[in-house]
Design a protein around this motif. Structure first.
Motif, PDB file in Angstrom:
ATOM      1  N   GLU A 217       0.869  -1.188   0.000  1.00 40.75           N
ATOM      2  CA  GLU A 217       0.000   0.000   0.000  1.00 40.75           C
ATOM      3  C   GLU A 217       0.902   1.232   0.000  1.00 40.75           C
ATOM      4  O   GLU A 217       1.779   1.374   0.862  1.00 40.75           O
ATOM      5  N   THR A 218       0.667   2.119  -0.978  1.00 41.57           N
ATOM      6  CA  THR A 218       1.502   3.319  -1.103  1.00 41.57           C
ATOM      7  C   THR A 218       0.602   4.549  -1.039  1.00 41.57           C
ATOM      8  O   THR A 218      -0.420   4.596  -1.734  1.00 41.57           O
ATOM      9  N   ALA A 219       0.969   5.517  -0.220  1.00 44.14           N
ATOM     10  CA  ALA A 219       0.139   6.715  -0.080  1.00 44.14           C
ATOM     11  C   ALA A 219       0.992   7.973  -0.171  1.00 44.14           C
ATOM     12  O   ALA A 219       2.163   7.978   0.244  1.00 44.14           O
ATOM     13  N   PHE A 220       0.410   9.016  -0.733  1.00 42.67           N
ATOM     14  CA  PHE A 220       1.062  10.330  -0.805  1.00 42.67           C
ATOM     15  C   PHE A 220       0.155  11.308  -0.064  1.00 42.67           C
ATOM     16  O   PHE A 220      -1.018  11.460  -0.420  1.00 42.67           O
ATOM     17  N   LEU A 221       0.673  11.933   0.976  1.00 42.48           N
ATOM     18  CA  LEU A 221      -0.177  12.711   1.885  1.00 42.48           C
ATOM     19  C   LEU A 221       0.374  14.123   2.063  1.00 42.48           C
ATOM     20  O   LEU A 221       1.594  14.301   2.183  1.00 42.48           O
ATOM     21  N   ALA A 222      -0.516  15.090   2.083  1.00 39.23           N
ATOM     22  CA  ALA A 222      -0.097  16.461   2.389  1.00 39.23           C
ATOM     23  C   ALA A 222      -0.179  16.655   3.897  1.00 39.23           C
ATOM     24  O   ALA A 222      -1.184  16.284   4.526  1.00 39.23           O
ATOM     25  N   VAL A 223       0.876  17.205   4.467  1.00 40.42           N
ATOM     26  CA  VAL A 223       0.882  17.490   5.914  1.00 40.42           C
ATOM     27  C   VAL A 223       1.206  18.961   6.106  1.00 40.42           C
ATOM     28  O   VAL A 223       1.783  19.595   5.217  1.00 40.42           O
ATOM     29  N   GLU A 224       0.836  19.484   7.286  1.00 41.13           N
ATOM     30  CA  GLU A 224       1.002  20.919   7.479  1.00 41.13           C
ATOM     31  C   GLU A 224       2.470  21.311   7.614  1.00 41.13           C
ATOM     32  O   GLU A 224       2.915  22.331   7.117  1.00 41.13           O
ATOM     33  N   ASN A 225       3.233  20.466   8.311  1.00 47.88           N
ATOM     34  CA  ASN A 225       4.627  20.821   8.579  1.00 47.88           C
ATOM     35  C   ASN A 225       5.387  19.559   9.030  1.00 47.88           C
ATOM     36  O   ASN A 225       4.770  18.492   9.212  1.00 47.88           O
ATOM     37  N   PRO A 226       6.708  19.649   9.231  1.00 47.59           N
ATOM     38  CA  PRO A 226       7.475  18.456   9.624  1.00 47.59           C
ATOM     39  C   PRO A 226       6.994  17.851  10.955  1.00 47.59           C
ATOM     40  O   PRO A 226       7.026  16.628  11.126  1.00 47.59           O
ATOM     41  N   ALA A 227       6.526  18.698  11.884  1.00 44.82           N
ATOM     42  CA  ALA A 227       6.047  18.157  13.171  1.00 44.82           C
ATOM     43  C   ALA A 227       4.854  17.230  12.936  1.00 44.82           C
ATOM     44  O   ALA A 227       4.738  16.160  13.570  1.00 44.82           O
ATOM     45  N   ALA A 228       3.977  17.625  12.009  1.00 46.80           N
ATOM     46  CA  ALA A 228       2.819  16.770  11.692  1.00 46.80           C
ATOM     47  C   ALA A 228       3.298  15.461  11.061  1.00 46.80           C
ATOM     48  O   ALA A 228       2.732  14.390  11.322  1.00 46.80           O
ATOM     49  N   ALA A 229       4.348  15.529  10.240  1.00 48.41           N
ATOM     50  CA  ALA A 229       4.881  14.312   9.609  1.00 48.41           C
ATOM     51  C   ALA A 229       5.412  13.348  10.671  1.00 48.41           C
ATOM     52  O   ALA A 229       5.194  12.129  10.599  1.00 48.41           O
ATOM     53  N   VAL A 230       6.079  13.888  11.678  1.00 48.21           N
ATOM     54  CA  VAL A 230       6.638  13.034  12.736  1.00 48.21           C
ATOM     55  C   VAL A 230       5.508  12.403  13.562  1.00 48.21           C
ATOM     56  O   VAL A 230       5.547  11.212  13.898  1.00 48.21           O
ATOM     57  N   LEU A 321       3.959   7.659  -7.886  1.00 48.50           N
ATOM     58  CA  LEU A 321       4.211   8.384  -6.623  1.00 48.50           C
ATOM     59  C   LEU A 321       5.698   8.297  -6.264  1.00 48.50           C
ATOM     60  O   LEU A 321       6.304   9.285  -5.846  1.00 48.50           O
ATOM     61  N   TRP A 322       6.274   7.121  -6.438  1.00 48.87           N
ATOM     62  CA  TRP A 322       7.699   6.963  -6.109  1.00 48.87           C
ATOM     63  C   TRP A 322       8.599   7.768  -7.032  1.00 48.87           C
ATOM     64  O   TRP A 322       9.702   8.166  -6.648  1.00 48.87           O
ATOM     65  N   ARG A 323       8.112   8.031  -8.262  1.00 47.01           N
ATOM     66  CA  ARG A 323       8.960   8.810  -9.185  1.00 47.01           C
ATOM     67  C   ARG A 323       9.183  10.224  -8.662  1.00 47.01           C
ATOM     68  O   ARG A 323      10.212  10.838  -8.934  1.00 47.01           O
ATOM     69  N   ILE A 324       8.240  10.735  -7.879  1.00 51.66           N
ATOM     70  CA  ILE A 324       8.439  12.077  -7.308  1.00 51.66           C
ATOM     71  C   ILE A 324       9.690  12.047  -6.428  1.00 51.66           C
ATOM     72  O   ILE A 324      10.573  12.897  -6.525  1.00 51.66           O
ATOM     73  N   ARG A 325       9.771  11.012  -5.600  1.00 51.20           N
ATOM     74  CA  ARG A 325      10.913  10.901  -4.682  1.00 51.20           C
ATOM     75  C   ARG A 325      12.214  10.655  -5.447  1.00 51.20           C
ATOM     76  O   ARG A 325      13.262  11.203  -5.105  1.00 51.20           O
ATOM     77  N   GLU A 326      12.147   9.825  -6.486  1.00 52.72           N
ATOM     78  CA  GLU A 326      13.368   9.502  -7.235  1.00 52.72           C
ATOM     79  C   GLU A 326      13.810  10.684  -8.092  1.00 52.72           C
ATOM     80  O   GLU A 326      14.992  11.034  -8.133  1.00 52.72           O
ATOM     81  N   ASP A 327      12.845  11.328  -8.768  1.00 48.63           N
ATOM     82  CA  ASP A 327      13.212  12.351  -9.750  1.00 48.63           C
ATOM     83  C   ASP A 327      13.617  13.676  -9.108  1.00 48.63           C
ATOM     84  O   ASP A 327      14.240  14.511  -9.764  1.00 48.63           O
ATOM     85  N   LEU A 328      13.286  13.864  -7.841  1.00 46.06           N
ATOM     86  CA  LEU A 328      13.734  15.109  -7.223  1.00 46.06           C
ATOM     87  C   LEU A 328      15.260  15.121  -7.084  1.00 46.06           C
ATOM     88  O   LEU A 328      15.891  16.182  -7.081  1.00 46.06           O
ATOM     89  N   VAL A 329      15.869  13.939  -7.019  1.00 49.00           N
ATOM     90  CA  VAL A 329      17.336  13.856  -6.963  1.00 49.00           C
ATOM     91  C   VAL A 329      17.902  14.299  -8.325  1.00 49.00           C
ATOM     92  O   VAL A 329      18.839  15.100  -8.399  1.00 49.00           O
TER      93      VAL A 329
END
Ligand SMILES: Cc1cc2nc3c(=O)[nH]c(=O)nc-3n(C[C@H](O)[C@H](O)[C@H](O)COP(=O)(O)OP(=O)(O)OC[C@H]3O[C@@H](n4cnc5c(N)ncnc54)[C@H](O)[C@@H]3O)c2cc1C
Length: 465
Positions: A217-230, A321-329
């Protein structure tokens, strides 16, 4: 030609200058060297013969894998004295033992090929990173690579059951056990793991395998800030019964850079935020992972940790979704020379570290463009910096050095590390030595002397020449 070069010439050296080019630099192309010879042995015995010849003549040796290292460790020195030993022809699978959940492979095997072989036997080799189509398992072990699945399966260090290596005097050390438990004395293989070519040449490894996941299961989520991610990460560990296998934080600049590299890459959400999380859970067996994921997302929304999100309906969508993570490099690479860091702090300090570093950088270098992303579950952040678009090439090295100092200056407060996974090589040597306590330095130097009293293995990496 002196006799030693005649001897080395039997190991099929690369002499064509165009062909030689790729052995004289690595992926970032920030450093370029020259080599006394570039050799491509086919057997462990040939590696041992090369090292014996070099040791006898006190010629420095640098092992090379897939040239994807990011700290210039595999790039030969500029003075042309080093012999490059490429492991690319040592690329055989020696054994796969599905019942023992292990396989034994030579150092030059490409990581992605090992994934495929394990998969054919209903097994998973979980080390996964952006460079997996080029990097070699020997290079991964030598750098103790981390990557995307560390939070569930650990670093490369946790995945190695045994090692075969050619030691700096040319002896072959056969430590290729495939035991899951072995408590007999010092665990010597752990010294070679992460040694970045300074203690010997890794020629084969026995690796730990896992059941092949049947549900992902793969998800892409918008969060408000890094604290919310943690906060979301903590919830995910709990609600997904520890089946979480990746949890990546991506800033909005990262998404833009990925789209710059791949213009047809669609933003997966309507909502725009400063930060996003790309997460994956995987399972084999009878668990209903999809239901777990749904319940987790509902509770995350209720708790206010997620602003918006999407779950991939199939593997093609997950790949996008994973291409976002790979292609930003790749997007950063296209902007030219930039600062790459791979720092780590305790997971609980990620938000505070980012806030502090953002503020310090904005004050010290207001034109810097920070690109922070990373593996939240490991407390590992790539706090990278792009120079402003019109900066002259000649000004970039000093500018990026100043930015690096700002990023590193924030670490002591959190007892952080300047390298979570890329290693030290030559690029981070100064900063590494500065942070080494005297007793650590003495022990480290003692280990190096014990393995390599002549100092022929990868001089200038991890230790000053
Ligand atoms: C796009 C991209 C994404 C990446 N993502 C990650 C990531 O998520 N996590 C991470 O940890 N790293 C990452 N890396 C860097 C990572 O260190 C390398 O990709 C990989 O582990 C190096 O393997 P390699 O075969 O390319 O080694 P090389 O680059 O050839 O060598 C790296 C070092 O290991 C030594 N070495 C190589 N082979 C041997 C051997 N057989 N015996 C002894 N020493 C040896 C070399 O001398 C050198 O010091 C990434 C790199 C790129 C380009």
């Amino acid at each position: 030609m002196p006799p030693i070069d005649d001897h080395l010439a039997i190991f099929d050296p690369v002499t064509d200058p165009d062909q030689a080019e790729r052995y004289l630099t690595d992926w970032p192309r920030d450093a370029k060297g020259r080599a006394r010879a570039i050799l491509r042995p086919r057997t462990v015995e040939e590696v041992a013969q090369i090292v014996r010849l070099c040791a006898a003549a006190a010629i420095p040796v640098v092992p090379q894998g897939g040239h994807t290292g990011l700290v210039a460790g595999g790039v030969p020195s500029a003075d042309g004295t080093e012999v490059v030993v490429s492991l690319e022809r040592l690329n055989h699978i020696r054994e796969i033992d599905p019942a023992n959940f292990s396989m034994t492979v030579e150092a030059g095997c490409i990581l992605a090929n090992l994934h495929a072989v394990a998969s054919e036997h209903e097994r998973l080799f979980p080390l996964a990173l952006g460079a997996q189509g080029s990097c070699q398992i020997g290079g991964n072990v030598a750098t103790n690579a981390g990557g995307l699945n560390v939070l569930r399966y650990g670093m490369t260090r946790n995945l190695v059951l045994g090692i075969e290596a050619v030691l700096p005097d040319g002896q072959i050390w056969n430590g290729l056990r495939k035991l899951h438990k072995n408590n007999t004395g010092y665990d010597l293989k752990q010294l070679l793991i992460g040694s970045e070519g300074t203690l010997g040449i890794i020629t084969a490894v026995s690796l730990r395998l896992f059941p092949k996941p049947t549900q992902v299961e793969t998800a892409f989520l918008a969060v408000e800030n890094p604290a919310a991610a943690v906060a979301l990460y903590g919830l995910a560990r709990r609600d997904l019964s520890d089946l979480l296998s990746a949890f990546e934080l991506i800033g909005h600049v990262g998404v833009e850079l990925a789209q710059e590299a791949t213009p047809d890459l669609r933003h997966p959400l309507e909502t725009r935020s400063s930060h996003y999380v790309l997460m994956e859970a995987s399972a084999s067996g009878l668990v209903d992972l999809s239901a777990l994921m749904q319940r987790f997302l509902e509770s995350a929304m209720e708790a206010g940790h997620v602003l918006d999100g999407t779950v991939a309906a199939n593997s093609a969508q997950a790949g996008a979704l994973w291409r976002i993570r790979e292609d930003l490099v790749e997007g950063q690479a296209r902007r030219g020379r930039h600062l790459r860091t791979d720092v780590s702090v305790p997971i609980s300090d990620i938000a505070a570290f980012l806030a502090k570093t953002d503020a310090a950088l904005a004050q010290a270098e207001p034109n810097a463009i920070p690109v922070a992303y990373g593996h939240v579950g490991d407390g590992n952040l790539h706090y990278n910096v792009l120079p402003p678009p019109h900066m002259a090439e000649g000004d970039k090295p000093a500018f990026l050095k100043r930015c690096e100092q700002v990023v590193y200056a924030a670490l002591p407060e959190f007892a952080g590390s300047i390298s979570a996974e890329h290693g030290i090589g030559r690029a981070k040597l100064g900063s590494y030595l500065k942070g080494l306590a005297p007793e650590e330095k003495a022990l480290t130097e003692g280990v190096k002397r014990l393995f390599d009293p002549k100092g022929i293995m990868s001089p200038g990496r991890l230790f000053e020449v």
